[in-house]
Scaffold this motif. Structure first.
Motif, PDB file in Angstrom:
ATOM      1  N   PHE A   1       0.582  -1.300  -0.143  1.00 45.36           N
ATOM      2  CA  PHE A   1       0.121  -0.205   0.011  1.00 45.36           C
ATOM      3  C   PHE A   1       0.769   1.258  -0.110  1.00 45.36           C
ATOM      4  CE2 PHE A   1      -2.802   3.154   2.006  1.00 45.36           C
ATOM      5  CZ  PHE A   1      -3.893   3.148   0.816  1.00 45.36           C
ATOM      6  N   LEU A   2       1.045   2.119   1.166  1.00 48.87           N
ATOM      7  CA  LEU A   2       1.693   3.330   0.901  1.00 48.87           C
ATOM      8  C   LEU A   2       2.981   3.306   0.578  1.00 48.87           C
ATOM      9  CD1 LEU A   2      -0.043   5.078   4.129  1.00 48.87           C
ATOM     10  CD2 LEU A   2      -0.599   5.470   1.822  1.00 48.87           C
ATOM     11  N   VAL A   3       3.835   2.225   1.140  1.00 51.09           N
ATOM     12  CA  VAL A   3       5.156   1.993   0.761  1.00 51.09           C
ATOM     13  C   VAL A   3       5.342   1.760  -0.545  1.00 51.09           C
ATOM     14  CG1 VAL A   3       7.177   0.700   1.554  1.00 51.09           C
ATOM     15  CG2 VAL A   3       5.572   1.413   3.246  1.00 51.09           C
ATOM     16  N   GLY A   4       4.174   0.673  -0.983  1.00 60.06           N
ATOM     17  CA  GLY A   4       4.538   0.293  -2.520  1.00 60.06           C
ATOM     18  C   GLY A   4       4.187   1.444  -3.789  1.00 60.06           C
ATOM     19  N   ILE A   5       3.383   2.424  -3.367  1.00 61.75           N
ATOM     20  CA  ILE A   5       3.300   3.516  -4.318  1.00 61.75           C
ATOM     21  C   ILE A   5       4.534   4.584  -4.306  1.00 61.75           C
ATOM     22  CG2 ILE A   5       0.774   3.356  -4.425  1.00 61.75           C
ATOM     23  CD1 ILE A   5       0.523   5.912  -2.662  1.00 61.75           C
ATOM     24  N   THR A   6       5.337   4.166  -3.445  1.00 60.18           N
ATOM     25  CA  THR A   6       6.352   5.350  -3.369  1.00 60.18           C
ATOM     26  C   THR A   6       7.231   5.448  -4.615  1.00 60.18           C
ATOM     27  OG1 THR A   6       6.649   4.994  -0.995  1.00 60.18           O
ATOM     28  CG2 THR A   6       8.534   6.068  -1.880  1.00 60.18           C
ATOM     29  N   ASP A   7       7.710   4.203  -5.092  1.00 56.93           N
ATOM     30  CA  ASP A   7       8.259   4.314  -6.285  1.00 56.93           C
ATOM     31  C   ASP A   7       7.875   4.569  -7.493  1.00 56.93           C
ATOM     32  OD1 ASP A   7       6.700   1.769  -6.323  1.00 56.93           O
ATOM     33  OD2 ASP A   7       8.116   0.688  -7.764  1.00 56.93           O
ATOM     34  N   ASP A   8       6.212   4.465  -7.576  1.00 58.36           N
ATOM     35  CA  ASP A   8       5.588   5.045  -8.668  1.00 58.36           C
ATOM     36  C   ASP A   8       5.660   6.711  -8.586  1.00 58.36           C
ATOM     37  OD1 ASP A   8       4.971   2.535  -9.512  1.00 58.36           O
ATOM     38  OD2 ASP A   8       3.065   2.273  -8.001  1.00 58.36           O
ATOM     39  N   ILE A   9       5.559   7.182  -7.389  1.00 59.24           N
ATOM     40  CA  ILE A   9       5.305   8.499  -7.109  1.00 59.24           C
ATOM     41  C   ILE A   9       6.629   9.184  -7.411  1.00 59.24           C
ATOM     42  CG2 ILE A   9       5.208  10.317  -5.420  1.00 59.24           C
ATOM     43  CD1 ILE A   9       3.283   8.494  -3.941  1.00 59.24           C
ATOM     44  N   ALA A  10       7.802   8.517  -6.990  1.00 59.49           N
ATOM     45  CA  ALA A  10       9.101   8.966  -7.289  1.00 59.49           C
ATOM     46  C   ALA A  10       9.427   8.994  -8.894  1.00 59.49           C
ATOM     47  CB  ALA A  10      10.189   8.206  -6.850  1.00 59.49           C
ATOM     48  N   PHE A  11       8.884   7.896  -9.452  1.00 55.45           N
ATOM     49  CA  PHE A  11       9.268   8.073 -10.917  1.00 55.45           C
ATOM     50  C   PHE A  11       8.341   8.940 -11.719  1.00 55.45           C
ATOM     51  CE2 PHE A  11       7.935   6.703 -15.331  1.00 55.45           C
ATOM     52  CZ  PHE A  11       8.926   6.271 -15.656  1.00 55.45           C
ATOM     53  N   THR A  12       7.059   9.318 -11.268  1.00 52.61           N
ATOM     54  CA  THR A  12       6.384  10.207 -11.861  1.00 52.61           C
ATOM     55  C   THR A  12       6.790  11.695 -11.676  1.00 52.61           C
ATOM     56  OG1 THR A  12       4.294   8.852 -11.438  1.00 52.61           O
ATOM     57  CG2 THR A  12       3.817  11.241 -11.832  1.00 52.61           C
ATOM     58  N   THR A  13       7.309  11.789 -10.400  1.00 53.09           N
ATOM     59  CA  THR A  13       8.016  13.219 -10.284  1.00 53.09           C
ATOM     60  C   THR A  13       9.223  13.473 -11.093  1.00 53.09           C
ATOM     61  OG1 THR A  13       7.414  12.973  -7.845  1.00 53.09           O
ATOM     62  CG2 THR A  13       8.886  14.584  -8.445  1.00 53.09           C
ATOM     63  N   PHE A  14      10.170  12.309 -11.215  1.00 51.82           N
ATOM     64  CA  PHE A  14      11.262  12.281 -11.951  1.00 51.82           C
ATOM     65  C   PHE A  14      10.739  12.722 -13.538  1.00 51.82           C
ATOM     66  CE2 PHE A  14      13.840  10.037 -15.257  1.00 51.82           C
ATOM     67  CZ  PHE A  14      15.073  10.375 -14.795  1.00 51.82           C
ATOM     68  N   MET A  15       9.877  11.903 -14.053  1.00 52.52           N
ATOM     69  CA  MET A  15       9.437  12.163 -15.479  1.00 52.52           C
ATOM     70  C   MET A  15       8.764  13.607 -15.569  1.00 52.52           C
ATOM     71  SD  MET A  15      10.562   9.690 -16.904  1.00 52.52           S
ATOM     72  CE  MET A  15       9.990  10.562 -18.699  1.00 52.52           C
ATOM     73  N   LEU A  16       8.167  13.984 -14.592  1.00 49.82           N
ATOM     74  CA  LEU A  16       7.396  15.385 -14.748  1.00 49.82           C
ATOM     75  C   LEU A  16       8.825  16.526 -14.756  1.00 49.82           C
ATOM     76  CD1 LEU A  16       5.181  17.344 -14.987  1.00 49.82           C
ATOM     77  CD2 LEU A  16       4.940  17.322 -12.613  1.00 49.82           C
ATOM     78  N   GLN A  17       9.537  16.351 -13.870  1.00 52.25           N
ATOM     79  CA  GLN A  17      10.698  17.192 -13.643  1.00 52.25           C
ATOM     80  C   GLN A  17      11.652  17.245 -15.066  1.00 52.25           C
ATOM     81  OE1 GLN A  17      12.859  15.803 -10.104  1.00 52.25           O
ATOM     82  NE2 GLN A  17      11.596  17.579  -8.990  1.00 52.25           N
ATOM     83  N   LEU A  18      11.632  15.887 -15.479  1.00 49.89           N
ATOM     84  CA  LEU A  18      12.605  15.843 -16.721  1.00 49.89           C
ATOM     85  C   LEU A  18      12.019  16.561 -18.113  1.00 49.89           C
ATOM     86  CD1 LEU A  18      15.045  14.421 -18.208  1.00 49.89           C
ATOM     87  CD2 LEU A  18      13.297  12.562 -18.785  1.00 49.89           C
ATOM     88  N   ALA A  19      10.524  16.381 -18.002  1.00 48.91           N
ATOM     89  CA  ALA A  19      10.003  17.147 -19.190  1.00 48.91           C
ATOM     90  C   ALA A  19      10.074  18.866 -18.899  1.00 48.91           C
ATOM     91  CB  ALA A  19       8.357  16.639 -19.023  1.00 48.91           C
ATOM     92  N   VAL A  20       9.971  19.171 -17.528  1.00 53.93           N
ATOM     93  CA  VAL A  20      10.263  20.525 -17.413  1.00 53.93           C
ATOM     94  C   VAL A  20      11.653  20.998 -17.943  1.00 53.93           C
ATOM     95  CG1 VAL A  20      10.182  22.536 -15.758  1.00 53.93           C
ATOM     96  CG2 VAL A  20       8.318  20.508 -15.498  1.00 53.93           C
ATOM     97  N   LYS A  21      12.371  20.297 -17.487  1.00 55.21           N
ATOM     98  CA  LYS A  21      13.764  20.608 -17.960  1.00 55.21           C
ATOM     99  C   LYS A  21      14.235  20.623 -19.429  1.00 55.21           C
ATOM    100  CE  LYS A  21      16.223  19.351 -13.686  1.00 55.21           C
ATOM    101  NZ  LYS A  21      17.197  18.077 -13.377  1.00 55.21           N
ATOM    102  N   MET A  22      13.243  19.861 -20.378  1.00 55.33           N
ATOM    103  CA  MET A  22      13.560  19.706 -21.717  1.00 55.33           C
ATOM    104  C   MET A  22      12.757  20.548 -22.363  1.00 55.33           C
ATOM    105  SD  MET A  22      14.160  15.626 -22.420  1.00 55.33           S
ATOM    106  CE  MET A  22      12.579  15.125 -22.055  1.00 55.33           C
ATOM    107  N   ALA A  23      11.574  21.276 -21.833  1.00 55.23           N
ATOM    108  CA  ALA A  23      10.510  22.096 -22.358  1.00 55.23           C
ATOM    109  C   ALA A  23      11.201  23.364 -22.758  1.00 55.23           C
ATOM    110  CB  ALA A  23       9.457  22.362 -21.618  1.00 55.23           C
TER     111      ALA A  23
END
Length: 92
Positions: free
Chosen positions: A57-79
């Motif tokens: 549950f809460l611990v298991g979605i941590t990697d999904d949240i981290a990946f989503t944050t990473f991808m959004l930050q990457l998109a902002v840097k590339m924009a």
């Protein structure tokens, strides 16, 4: 300080959805950057194993949240700067 900015970035994810749409439809973003971003998202989505299983549950979605944050930050840097400025997204 950088950690706190990333946490704040996660909590403002909903306000980032218009940026994501504009990122993928904008002609000012190079097609290769769009392809890399979309490819990483698809690769993560079809990956058969999670770093941390989601049934924890809460611990298991941590990697999904981290990946989503990473991808959004990457998109902002590339924009282009004007796209990030339009949506008031800044990564330092």
């Amino acid at each position: 300080m950088k950690f706190l900015k990333r946490v704040q970035f996660v909590f403002h994810f909903r306000s980032s959805l218009p940026f994501i749409k504009d990122f993928f439809i904008s002609s000012s973003v190079h097609p290769l950057k769009k392809l890399v971003t979309a490819g990483l998202i698809v690769a993560y989505a079809v990956m058969p194993a999670d770093i941390i299983p989601d049934y924890l549950f809460l611990v298991g979605i941590t990697d999904d949240i981290a990946f989503t944050t990473f991808m959004l930050q990457l998109a902002v840097k590339m924009a282009p700067p004007e796209l990030a400025e339009k949506h008031r997204l800044h990564i330092k």
